[in-house]
Design an enzyme around this catalytic site. Structure first.
Site, short mmCIF file in Angstrom:
data_model
loop_
_atom_site.label_atom_id
_atom_site.label_comp_id
_atom_site.label_asym_id
_atom_site.label_seq_id
_atom_site.Cartn_x
_atom_site.Cartn_y
_atom_site.Cartn_z
N ARG A 39 103.00 29.76 14.63
CA ARG A 39 102.97 30.77 13.25
C ARG A 39 101.61 31.37 13.18
O ARG A 39 100.72 31.23 14.16
CB ARG A 39 103.16 29.98 11.95
CG ARG A 39 102.14 28.57 11.99
CD ARG A 39 102.16 28.01 10.60
NE ARG A 39 101.63 26.77 10.61
CZ ARG A 39 99.87 26.83 10.27
NH1 ARG A 39 99.39 27.93 9.59
NH2 ARG A 39 99.26 25.69 10.19
N ASP A 80 100.16 17.10 20.22
CA ASP A 80 98.81 17.03 19.53
C ASP A 80 97.89 17.25 20.35
O ASP A 80 97.36 16.52 21.33
CB ASP A 80 98.70 15.35 19.05
CG ASP A 80 97.62 15.08 18.27
OD1 ASP A 80 96.52 16.19 18.01
OD2 ASP A 80 97.31 13.89 17.60
N VAL A 81 97.01 18.28 20.26
CA VAL A 81 96.09 18.83 21.02
C VAL A 81 94.54 18.19 20.79
O VAL A 81 93.69 18.38 21.42
CB VAL A 81 95.55 20.29 20.90
CG1 VAL A 81 97.01 20.96 21.80
CG2 VAL A 81 95.63 20.75 19.50
N ASN A 139 93.57 28.58 20.14
CA ASN A 139 93.81 28.94 18.79
C ASN A 139 93.91 27.63 17.59
O ASN A 139 93.71 28.11 16.54
CB ASN A 139 94.90 30.00 18.77
CG ASN A 139 95.16 30.41 17.26
OD1 ASN A 139 94.60 31.16 16.66
ND2 ASN A 139 96.40 29.97 16.87
N TYR A 198 84.77 22.81 7.99
CA TYR A 198 85.33 23.76 8.79
C TYR A 198 84.16 24.74 9.52
O TYR A 198 84.27 25.18 10.65
CB TYR A 198 86.23 24.37 7.88
CG TYR A 198 86.86 25.77 8.82
CD1 TYR A 198 87.92 25.69 9.70
CD2 TYR A 198 86.61 27.14 8.37
CE1 TYR A 198 88.51 26.58 10.39
CE2 TYR A 198 87.16 28.03 8.94
CZ TYR A 198 88.22 27.79 10.00
OH TYR A 198 88.80 28.89 10.55
N LYS A 200 83.55 25.36 13.44
CA LYS A 200 83.65 26.53 14.17
C LYS A 200 82.30 27.06 14.70
O LYS A 200 82.37 27.78 16.03
CB LYS A 200 84.17 27.53 12.95
CG LYS A 200 85.82 27.56 12.85
CD LYS A 200 86.61 27.54 14.02
CE LYS A 200 88.05 27.42 13.70
NZ LYS A 200 88.81 27.54 14.95
N THR A 236 97.61 36.06 6.91
CA THR A 236 98.91 35.05 7.14
C THR A 236 99.44 34.44 6.15
O THR A 236 98.79 34.52 4.90
CB THR A 236 98.32 34.05 8.48
OG1 THR A 236 97.45 33.18 7.55
CG2 THR A 236 97.49 34.76 9.45
#
Length: 277
Positions: A19, A76-77, A103, A182, A186, A217
């Site tokens: 998505r 699951d990454v 991503n 977050y 990053k 998005t």
């Protein structure tokens, strides 16, 4: 960039492409001729924000829209074994991975996207955020990136070819009291990208990070207070970005045109930040 098949013959894996931004990135790479592995966490990941029913359906839709070839993947990454399983599935089908785009991420806590405002922790600051949410945000953004790079980089090193593109955020370039972990995650992705680029330089593998600003998005509209004046799409750079504007930079870095760029964090934010990265 030309719309010709600049990535023909290349195999790309875009994590978190069920998505939003990732889906548009996957579509753009596929339009340029790459065979694309479209990834989500679960078979039904596209349902989270009403962007599809299943990974199979989304992969088929992308292939149809792009006039290319895709395969669906889910797993699951943040789990090393799962990352290896998915990478091996791509290799089993197409033999190799030429382009990795990490991503998968987002300011999403331990409860997943179905909790609160699109999964955002509450509270979402430096001190009050629950420990489980700290771990979830760091794992989803940083650990997933590291695990996927560790899995794919060795085959690129052997071939002395390949591209790795991580996805950071302008949130990782300054301090703020909301969404703090977050931001930390990053910022760490940015630095990991630089370190990996230094290590892979001798192997002819460019490694770069694309750091979007606010980009429209379905999830972005759910989790943020939206400034309606910034929803315009042209006539000013003082606006929110659109997914295709991020995807075009990813495609540039994946293409021959980006062959001598490495170790960079490229902010795609319309100039909202103009200080050194």
């Amino acid at each position: 960039m030309s719309t010709e098949k600049a990535l023909a013959g290349q195999v790309a894996w875009v994590t978190g492409s069920s998505r939003g931004l990732g889906r548009v990135m996957a579509t753009h790479l596929c339009q340029l001729g790459a065979q694309v592995a479209v990834h989500g966490t679960r078979p039904d990941s596209p349902r989270s924000f009403g962007e599809g029913e299943s990974m199979e359906q989304v992969a088929q839709d992308i292939a149809r829209e792009a006039g290319g070839t895709t395969m669906p993947l889910w797993g699951d990454v943040t789990d090393e074994a799962e990352v290896k399983r998915m990478a091996n599935a791509i290799r089993s089908k197409w033999g190799r991975i030429d382009i990795l785009v990490t991503n998968a991420g987002g300011d999403i806590g331990a409860g997943g996207t179905g909790v609160g405002r699109g999964g955002r922790p509450s509270p979402d600051d430096c001190i009050g955020i629950p420990l489980a949410d700290i771990r979830a945000v760091l794992d989803r953004n940083l650990l997933s990136c590291i695990l996927c790079c560790r899995e794919v980089a060795p085959e690129m090193m052997t071939r002395r070819s390949g591209r790795i593109i991580t996805i950071g955020s302008i949130a990782g370039t300054y301090g703020r009291e909301d969404g703090s972990i977050y931001c930390v995650a990053k910022a760490a992705v940015h630095e990991y990208t630089r370190c990996l680029a230094a290590q892979l330089r001798a192997f002819n593998i460019p490694v770069n990070c694309v750091a979007p600003g606010g980009t429209v998005t379905q999830r972005f509209l759910v989790i943020h207070e939206i400034d309606s004046e910034k929803l315009v799409e042209e006539g000013t750079l003082n606006r929110y970005g659109r997914p295709h504007e991020i995807a075009s930079v990813v495609a540039f870095l994946a293409s021959e045109a980006g062959r001598f760029i490495s170790g960079q964090v490229i902010r795609v934010d319309g100039g909202s930040q103009t200080w050194p990265a």
